[in-house]
Each structure stands twice: as C-alpha cells, then as structure tokens.
Write a protein that holds these residues in place. Sequence first.
Motif, short mmCIF file in Angstrom:
data_model
loop_
_atom_site.label_atom_id
_atom_site.label_comp_id
_atom_site.label_asym_id
_atom_site.label_seq_id
_atom_site.Cartn_x
_atom_site.Cartn_y
_atom_site.Cartn_z
N SER A 1 1.02 -1.15 0.08
CA SER A 1 0.01 -0.03 0.21
C SER A 1 0.88 1.10 0.05
N ALA A 2 1.92 1.24 0.63
CA ALA A 2 2.81 2.25 0.61
C ALA A 2 3.57 2.54 -0.63
N PHE B 1 -0.26 3.27 -3.27
CA PHE B 1 -1.19 4.17 -2.89
C PHE B 1 -0.51 5.52 -2.40
N LEU B 2 0.30 5.22 -1.73
CA LEU B 2 0.93 6.31 -0.83
C LEU B 2 1.32 7.45 -1.78
N TRP C 1 -6.99 7.92 -3.02
CA TRP C 1 -5.69 6.93 -2.98
C TRP C 1 -5.24 7.22 -1.63
N TYR C 2 -5.49 8.28 -0.82
CA TYR C 2 -5.03 8.35 0.57
C TYR C 2 -5.85 7.50 1.61
N TRP D 1 -4.80 3.87 0.95
CA TRP D 1 -3.45 3.64 1.64
C TRP D 1 -3.74 3.51 3.10
#
Length: 375
Positions: free
Chosen positions: A254-255, A258-259, A280-281, A284
């Motif tokens: 996810s980092a 998405f991050l 997106w946040y 994440w």
Amino acid sequence: MTTGPHPAPPTLTGGGAAPPRLWFVDNLRILLTSLVVLHHVAVGYSGLPLWYYNEPPTSTAAGYGLSAFLMLNQSWFMGAFFLLSGYFTPGSYDRKGFGPFLRERLVRLGIPLAVFYFVLNPLLLVPAYPGGSPLEFYLATIGSGPLWFVLALLVLDVCYATVRRLTARRPPAVRPLTPGAVAAFVVGLALVTYALRVVLPVGTEVPIIDFPTISYLPQYVSFFVLGAVASRRGWLHTLSGRAGWAGLALAAGSAVVFLPPALSGGLEAWLGGGTLSSLWYALWDSSFAVGVVLALLAFLRRRMDRQGPLRRYLSAHAFTVYVIHAFVVTALGYALSGLAWPTPAKAALVAVVALPACFALAGPVRRLPGVRRVL
C-alpha cells in the motif's frame, strides 16, 4: 487531541469457558499504550496546536518528521485498540448478561470518562487561562480530551449489548480468515472512509462529545465489529505466520502503490474532500491499517506469547497509564520549556522520561482507595 486510550482491562480478560490466555494480545496492548504516550509527545512538538502544551519546532524538517510519525500512527493504532476491545466484548457479555455487562461498562468506562471530562481536562488547561470569568473558562474547557476513545467504546458496547439482547443470535461456527475476505474488507473500508471524508474532512471536530478524529470513524466501528467476529470465529487462536507475512506485504504494498499518488495531492489528500488524491489516501491508510495489525498480531503470537513479571505489570497498568499520561507529558513540557534544544532532541528527552514515568506512577495511583475498582 488526536488519539485516545486503549480499552480498559475488563475487555481483555477473554470470554467463554476459560479459554487460553492470549499473552501476545496483552503485549500488543503494552505496545499500543506506549505509542499513545509517544504520539502525544510528538504532537506537542510538531507545531500542530492539538495538545495541552505546544511548542513550535525549531526547524521545518523536525516539524515534518514528527508529522509523518503522527500520520503513520494515526492510520492504524486506534483501529487496533477498537479491534482488541471488540474481540473481548462477546466473552464479557456471555459471562455477565445484558444488565450486569452494561453496569460494569458504566463503572469501568463511565467513571474515568466523567472525571476526566469535568475535572481533569479543565485542570490540564489551567496554564492557558487567559483571565476573565472562571466559570466561562471552565465551561469552555470541559471535554473528554484523550478519553474520547472511552466514550466511543462505551457507545459501541451499548450498541453491541442491545443487538445481542434483541437478536439473541447463536455464535457462528469457527471459520478461517481468508484472503478474499481481507481484500473485501479493505476495499469496503476505504470507500466508506473516502465518502465520509467528503462530508467530514480530517480535522473536523464534533462539539460537546469532543471527538477529534471523526474522519476515522469507519475504521473504528468496523475494527470493533471485526474484533467481535474474530472472537466468535477463533481467528486470534489460529492466526498463522503466513497471514502475518501477507499483512506485512499488504502494508508495504500500500505504501508503494497508494501512498505516492496520495502524497502528490498535498494536504488535500490527507484532509479529504472528494479529490482523487484523497481516494488514494483512503486506500492507503485502510490497507496499511489492516496490514500492520495483521502482521503485528501474527508476529506477537509467534514470538511474544508469554509474559514475565515486568510485562504483567505493564499490561495490568496500561489503562491507568492512558488516563494519567496527559499530566506527565504536559508537566514535562512545561518543566523543559526553557531548555533551548533542537526539537528532535527535546522530544526524545521528553519521551524517554515520560514513558517509564507513566508506568512507574500507575502503580501508586491504582493503590489509592477505590481507584483499582475503576482503573
């Protein structure tokens, strides 16, 4: 205030007919409680005016570094508290029944909440007294502060007891936790979180009940429910090392995925408001929260499913530490206000002193007459 306490000890005693003690869960509670103390130390020196004592950082880099620590913490650790609370709630209800369960919750959660709301929170804000009417100042400073979590947990306990009373459902059969179920949970949580933050961006405060992180409400409620389901299905007793590695991969992935696009949207991504970067946040922090909690539970179950005298003491006094830590952290902030150190060094000093001081002070506090029955 940006965080809250961990669940009170009565929710962590297990349920049913004398199940094996989950020592690794107690050890996770120690870790989470320690993070609460460190989180609030960081808030005080981050430049965010969200604590009882605030000091501007000595450099932009220091402020950003502490803010990054706060962002990572906030994304998962309160969800972990709700998960543990939810996990032990069914067993507590099974042993006590509707009326005794609610009475015990009102005593163990309601009394600390009321004392902090009407007495301790105003006392913590006395150094900021601007003059004028003392009554007006008092009315303006009553609030739950870090004990907002206790209020939220009390509401969830009442909801759980009411559902059990109305439905009288039988416990579901034990079923393994599947990757598909985890993925569906993450996606659903992210979408609901994104939608809520369109209306209630991060930083929105709820008057009267003093709820500082309402934008994380989907995580808190869903993790509590997930904990209750996990209790009935025996997931913590059967959690495998493979599940832990999958959780670690989910958090790391996810980092990576998405991050970066979330951070490209700047502050708006974190605040919400319906932007693409805020989606997106939400993806994440939902993925990261589930992944980290899953990885930690699996790791602690495999490596730290035991306790010696020190850990037993720390676990038994964890809730007391939460209740009193605001005074310790705030007092240290004022005591060291004249120390002209760079922010990272000063925050580290406060953390190194505050954390053991909180646990050391918790023992004498619990020995006060009548306190042990509540804390």
